[in-house]
Design an enzyme around this catalytic site. Sequence first.
Site, mmCIF file in Angstrom:
data_model
loop_
_atom_site.group_PDB
_atom_site.id
_atom_site.type_symbol
_atom_site.label_atom_id
_atom_site.label_comp_id
_atom_site.label_asym_id
_atom_site.label_seq_id
_atom_site.Cartn_x
_atom_site.Cartn_y
_atom_site.Cartn_z
ATOM 1 N N ARG A 11 50.304 44.535 59.662
ATOM 2 C CA ARG A 11 49.491 43.348 59.912
ATOM 3 C C ARG A 11 49.351 42.497 58.644
ATOM 4 O O ARG A 11 49.337 41.268 58.698
ATOM 5 C CB ARG A 11 48.121 43.802 60.415
ATOM 6 N N ASN A 38 41.036 36.945 58.594
ATOM 7 C CA ASN A 38 41.606 38.029 57.789
ATOM 8 C C ASN A 38 40.607 39.134 57.450
ATOM 9 O O ASN A 38 40.989 40.148 56.858
ATOM 10 C CB ASN A 38 42.196 37.470 56.487
ATOM 11 N N HIS A 87 51.753 45.379 68.324
ATOM 12 C CA HIS A 87 50.500 45.794 68.962
ATOM 13 C C HIS A 87 50.633 47.149 69.673
ATOM 14 O O HIS A 87 49.701 47.584 70.332
ATOM 15 C CB HIS A 87 50.026 44.721 69.957
ATOM 16 N N THR A 88 51.776 47.790 69.516
ATOM 17 C CA THR A 88 51.898 49.164 70.011
ATOM 18 C C THR A 88 51.194 50.115 69.043
ATOM 19 O O THR A 88 51.026 51.300 69.308
ATOM 20 C CB THR A 88 53.390 49.569 70.168
ATOM 21 N N ASP A 138 47.257 50.259 72.005
ATOM 22 C CA ASP A 138 48.162 50.904 72.970
ATOM 23 C C ASP A 138 47.495 52.208 73.392
ATOM 24 O O ASP A 138 47.451 53.164 72.617
ATOM 25 C CB ASP A 138 49.519 51.174 72.299
#
Length: 328
Positions: A62, A94, A196-197, A248
């Site tokens: 990220r 952030n 995003h897993t 996830d």
Amino acid sequence: MGNHRMALIVLTLALCQFPQPGDAQLQQNYYANTCPNVENIVREVVTKKFKQTFVTVPAVLRLFFHDCFVNGCDASVIVASTADNTAEKDHPDNLSLAGDGFDTVIKAKAAVDAVSQCRNKVSCADILAIATRDVVALSGGPSYEVELGRLDGLSSTAASVTGNLPQPEFNLDQLTAMFGKNGLSQEDMIALSAAHTLGFSHCGKFAKRIYSFSQQSSVDPTLNQSYVVQLQSMCPKVVDSRIAIDMDPITPRTFDNQYYKNLQHGMGLFTSDQVLFTDPRSKPAVNFWAASPSAFQRAFVSAITKLGRVGVKTGSDGNIRQDCAIFN
């Protein structure tokens, strides 16, 4: 004549590999002469950190994304605020970046600079790019050759972040436009969304979808109903703002194509996730990568390599920071 024509073809192909201005100086093995062991040094630090906490993986991934989307991949997101400057890292978008990402880069930089041949030769931006490759591989994703040669940026302001990072409620057009602004295609965007897993989200980022979606429906109808029940139990209406859940729910610690399978079952946590399946323009890519892990991995490597070329600093536009958090 044949040789001349062949030379022209080779030159044309070489130019095609660098479609964006500023790419040309990035290359694999950039530090072959100045710090030949840099990738091993960084990998050792990242592996140690990974063994201490899995959060290292989504945190570094990220951090790289948030860095590259604001002023390019120049480690400006790592710079600390001072009395007279609020830096990127303190912009509201952030504040949820996990400290383990920053810590990994700072520790890797210290390890690199501990080797006398390498001291002040390797940029924080390149160390972040290497660490990103390493966390993807450590969590079961593909390993790939990293292009290097970035300099660290000379400015970092919170104001520069506004409007430059995708938001959880974005639709397909908004997502495509924001990635397009950085030279990334819609396909690149769908591939990179699979980050995003891994990782987690605070409840507040998606609460509207499960409690107050619209006047017609309190719950977003594109969500799987049993997933809604699960989310509501983990994120009650009055929830501690520090509570975070896995993005996830099936394989939260593995970099894989489960993200796309989740979308097929209405289990995309953000609107910006689920829209990739509900919008007919992006749905075919979701279905293809849900069915083919190898095709997804190839697309991801291509997309993250392109991401690493965004807004690269060279020459007088940057330098090599001695301390990643402080300008020289």
